[in-house]
Design an enzyme around this catalytic site. Structure first.
Site, PDB file in Angstrom:
ATOM      1  N   TYR A 163      -5.239 -14.638 -13.502  1.00  0.00           N
ATOM      2  CA  TYR A 163      -6.092 -15.824 -13.576  1.00  0.00           C
ATOM      3  C   TYR A 163      -7.558 -15.397 -13.573  1.00  0.00           C
ATOM      4  O   TYR A 163      -7.909 -14.317 -13.084  1.00  0.00           O
ATOM      5  CB  TYR A 163      -5.809 -16.778 -12.408  1.00  0.00           C
ATOM      6  CG  TYR A 163      -4.509 -17.539 -12.529  1.00  0.00           C
ATOM      7  CD1 TYR A 163      -4.488 -18.880 -12.921  1.00  0.00           C
ATOM      8  CD2 TYR A 163      -3.292 -16.923 -12.263  1.00  0.00           C
ATOM      9  CE1 TYR A 163      -3.294 -19.584 -13.030  1.00  0.00           C
ATOM     10  CE2 TYR A 163      -2.094 -17.615 -12.368  1.00  0.00           C
ATOM     11  CZ  TYR A 163      -2.094 -18.945 -12.752  1.00  0.00           C
ATOM     12  OH  TYR A 163      -0.907 -19.638 -12.855  1.00  0.00           O
ATOM     13  N   GLU A 164      -8.400 -16.259 -14.099  1.00  0.00           N
ATOM     14  CA  GLU A 164      -9.804 -15.937 -14.339  1.00  0.00           C
ATOM     15  C   GLU A 164     -10.577 -15.537 -13.090  1.00  0.00           C
ATOM     16  O   GLU A 164     -11.572 -14.815 -13.165  1.00  0.00           O
ATOM     17  CB  GLU A 164     -10.471 -17.151 -15.001  1.00  0.00           C
ATOM     18  CG  GLU A 164     -11.841 -16.897 -15.546  1.00  0.00           C
ATOM     19  CD  GLU A 164     -12.388 -18.133 -16.250  1.00  0.00           C
ATOM     20  OE1 GLU A 164     -13.614 -18.314 -16.216  1.00  0.00           O
ATOM     21  OE2 GLU A 164     -11.592 -18.914 -16.806  1.00  0.00           O
ATOM     22  N   SER A 165     -10.129 -15.995 -11.930  1.00  0.00           N
ATOM     23  CA  SER A 165     -10.832 -15.677 -10.686  1.00  0.00           C
ATOM     24  C   SER A 165     -10.650 -14.233 -10.261  1.00  0.00           C
ATOM     25  O   SER A 165     -11.280 -13.779  -9.297  1.00  0.00           O
ATOM     26  CB  SER A 165     -10.359 -16.609  -9.573  1.00  0.00           C
ATOM     27  OG  SER A 165      -8.942 -16.618  -9.495  1.00  0.00           O
ATOM     28  N   GLY A 220     -14.015 -19.008 -19.069  1.00  0.00           N
ATOM     29  CA  GLY A 220     -13.762 -17.720 -19.714  1.00  0.00           C
ATOM     30  C   GLY A 220     -13.003 -17.823 -21.014  1.00  0.00           C
ATOM     31  O   GLY A 220     -12.706 -16.802 -21.642  1.00  0.00           O
TER      32      GLY A 220
END
Length: 269
Positions: free
Chosen positions: A52-54, A132
């Site tokens: 995931y983007e985090s 993103g």
């Protein structure tokens, strides 16, 4: 619930999950992509790596996250890295096999708008933005897209290019120096689409059960092309439906603050 025993949304999510393999490294978008990826992880692709983007890598959430900042992602990840490392080393380094995205607006060449509806300076609607997704769309080896069909969402021309698909079609990506495949699969609540090898225009290759060509066209803003050898998407299995429904039930309970029966982070659903 349809007379078939499952909803169009369930068919879409399960059809999308089937496209994933155990050796995929998948950059997961929130919402429908997250549901599809986790159904795959809990059924036929337990070894899939979800990112995931985090910055969470190897995430195995027991409930679907509300956002990329949901603690469930970090709690169940193999490791968490900084966002710059996530994008520079993992994504731009070519280590992501599948980028799984949703769309507010989509055109026939797989270009995505999640920024604004209408004129940018005087919009009808402000959308959440790209996050993103623009980088995911160009740096992942290929892109899968999932969305519910509507004429508002599937349009002849998007209002803003948030995430670049195949541009104007053909070799547009290559002419811009983008060497990844771009969108290779679109899964909607009515059908499965793939880009034409030459024009890159999305073409329907499989209709979901009881869906007609007319129904697909009625909910699409461009003239739809259908494959010569048009297939029918297999119905969800009992395991697939149970896995998806249990996942959503746990998610609803968790987001309401209720106790969740299954162990958080469990991979066996």
């Amino acid at each position: 619930m349809s007379e078939l025993g499952f909803t169009p949304d369930e068919m879409m999510t399960i059809a999308a999950s089937r496209a994933l393999k155990g050796d995929d490294v998948c950059f997961v978008g929130i919402g429908a992509p997250s549901a599809a990826c986790n159904v795959a992880r809990l059924t036929h692709a337990p070894e899939i790596t979800l990112i995931y983007e985090s910055g969470t890598i190897g995430t195995a959430p027991d409930v679907l996250p509300l956002s990329i900042g949901d603690g469930e992602l970090c709690d169940t990840a193999v490791t968490t890295v900084s966002v710059p490392e996530m994008f520079r080393y993992w994504l731009q380094g070519g280590r992501i096999s599948i980028g799984f995205l949703g769309a507010a607006q989509l055109d026939k060449f797989g270009n995505i708008n999640t920024t604004v509806i209408g004129d940018y300076a005087h919009p009808k609607t402000r959308l959440p933005g790209g996050g993103g997704a623009p980088e995911i769309a160009t740096s992942s080896r290929e892109i899968y897209i999932t969305m519910a069909q509507s004429k508002r969402g599937m349009v002849d021309k998007i209002d803003f290019y948030t995430s670049f698909g195949h541009g104007d079609g053909g070799d547009h990506r290559q002419r811009l120096g983008i060497d990844t495949k771009g969108p290779t699969l679109l899964i909607t609540d009515l059908a499965i689409w793939k880009p034409d090898p030459d024009t890159k225009e999305f073409t329907v290759v499989s209709l979901h059960p009881r869906v007609t060509r007319d129904k697909v066209q009625e909910s699409c803003g461009w003239t739809v092309k259908f494959a010569d050898a048009l297939e029918e998407t297999p119905e969800p299995t009992e395991l697939e439906l149970k896995t998806l429904r249990d996942l959503k039930a746990r998610t609803d309970a968790a987001h309401k603050g209720e106790a969740v029966g299954a162990k958080r982070g469990s991979k066996d659903g």
